[in-house]
Design a protein around this motif. Sequence first.
Motif, PDB file in Angstrom:
ATOM      1  N   LEU A  49     -13.208   1.737  -7.375  1.00 48.27           N
ATOM      2  CA  LEU A  49     -11.881   2.200  -7.706  1.00 48.27           C
ATOM      3  C   LEU A  49     -11.664   3.582  -7.287  1.00 48.27           C
ATOM      4  O   LEU A  49     -12.510   4.677  -7.706  1.00 48.27           O
ATOM      5  N   LYS A  50     -10.546   3.840  -6.659  1.00 52.07           N
ATOM      6  CA  LYS A  50     -10.270   5.272  -6.005  1.00 52.07           C
ATOM      7  C   LYS A  50      -8.859   5.566  -6.368  1.00 52.07           C
ATOM      8  O   LYS A  50      -7.971   4.639  -6.867  1.00 52.07           O
ATOM      9  N   ALA A  92      -1.228  10.735  -4.917  1.00 45.88           N
ATOM     10  CA  ALA A  92      -0.158  10.452  -5.774  1.00 45.88           C
ATOM     11  C   ALA A  92      -0.642  10.131  -7.114  1.00 45.88           C
ATOM     12  O   ALA A  92       0.139   9.810  -8.117  1.00 45.88           O
ATOM     13  N   GLY A  93      -1.875   9.706  -7.324  1.00 47.15           N
ATOM     14  CA  GLY A  93      -2.344   9.114  -8.492  1.00 47.15           C
ATOM     15  C   GLY A  93      -2.426   7.606  -8.481  1.00 47.15           C
ATOM     16  O   GLY A  93      -2.797   6.926  -9.730  1.00 47.15           O
ATOM     17  N   ARG A  94      -2.036   6.882  -7.540  1.00 43.34           N
ATOM     18  CA  ARG A  94      -2.127   5.567  -7.441  1.00 43.34           C
ATOM     19  C   ARG A  94      -3.576   4.797  -7.175  1.00 43.34           C
ATOM     20  O   ARG A  94      -4.152   5.532  -6.224  1.00 43.34           O
ATOM     21  N   ALA A  95      -3.878   4.073  -8.039  1.00 48.73           N
ATOM     22  CA  ALA A  95      -5.323   3.316  -8.033  1.00 48.73           C
ATOM     23  C   ALA A  95      -5.296   2.458  -6.786  1.00 48.73           C
ATOM     24  O   ALA A  95      -4.441   1.593  -6.612  1.00 48.73           O
ATOM     25  N   ALA A 150      -6.546  -3.602  -2.467  1.00 51.41           N
ATOM     26  CA  ALA A 150      -5.643  -3.730  -3.567  1.00 51.41           C
ATOM     27  C   ALA A 150      -5.194  -2.671  -4.443  1.00 51.41           C
ATOM     28  O   ALA A 150      -5.967  -1.603  -4.195  1.00 51.41           O
ATOM     29  N   PHE A 151      -4.085  -2.748  -5.085  1.00 59.57           N
ATOM     30  CA  PHE A 151      -3.379  -1.379  -5.760  1.00 59.57           C
ATOM     31  C   PHE A 151      -3.368  -1.625  -7.025  1.00 59.57           C
ATOM     32  O   PHE A 151      -3.316  -2.851  -7.641  1.00 59.57           O
ATOM     33  N   ASP A 152      -3.330  -0.376  -7.869  1.00 58.76           N
ATOM     34  CA  ASP A 152      -2.666  -0.664  -9.343  1.00 58.76           C
ATOM     35  C   ASP A 152      -3.794  -1.271 -10.172  1.00 58.76           C
ATOM     36  O   ASP A 152      -4.976  -1.191 -10.011  1.00 58.76           O
ATOM     37  N   LYS A 153      -3.217  -2.097 -11.175  1.00 60.73           N
ATOM     38  CA  LYS A 153      -3.826  -2.998 -12.074  1.00 60.73           C
ATOM     39  C   LYS A 153      -4.709  -3.879 -11.449  1.00 60.73           C
ATOM     40  O   LYS A 153      -5.911  -4.272 -11.974  1.00 60.73           O
ATOM     41  N   LEU A 154      -4.221  -4.482 -10.274  1.00 55.33           N
ATOM     42  CA  LEU A 154      -5.067  -5.549  -9.524  1.00 55.33           C
ATOM     43  C   LEU A 154      -6.534  -4.871  -9.013  1.00 55.33           C
ATOM     44  O   LEU A 154      -7.429  -5.180  -9.038  1.00 55.33           O
TER      45      LEU A 154
END
Length: 113
Positions: free
Chosen positions: A16-17, A21-24, A48-52
């Motif tokens: 996870l990175k 802008a702070g988006r996972a 993949a981004f965010d919660k996923l």
Amino acid sequence: MNDIKLLGRLTDTPELKQSAAGRAYAWFTVAVPRRNNKDEADFIRCVAFDKLATAICQHCGRGRQVLCTGRLQVSTSIDEDTKRVRYHHTVVVGSTHFLHDPNRNVMDPAMAA
């Protein structure tokens, strides 16, 4: 229509990175066996981004079987040495199912973005 489904195994454990802008986000590669020859596979780069992305990093390790759906994204860059255009193909994952986990022997529910 730009719709892709991949059924394969992770080649490595995703990390996870966070973007500036702070988006996972998480990059990973899925090895997908070829239909006509099970001894060959295509190695497909995914993001993949965010919660996923968080869920993938928490529940998936090297060798984990996954079913990913998403869209193909093509970007370009210029090779500094040859000055040629290079094309980069990536699947932007929108949802995934975590299938076989040899440690738990259960199926996980689908995780949607």
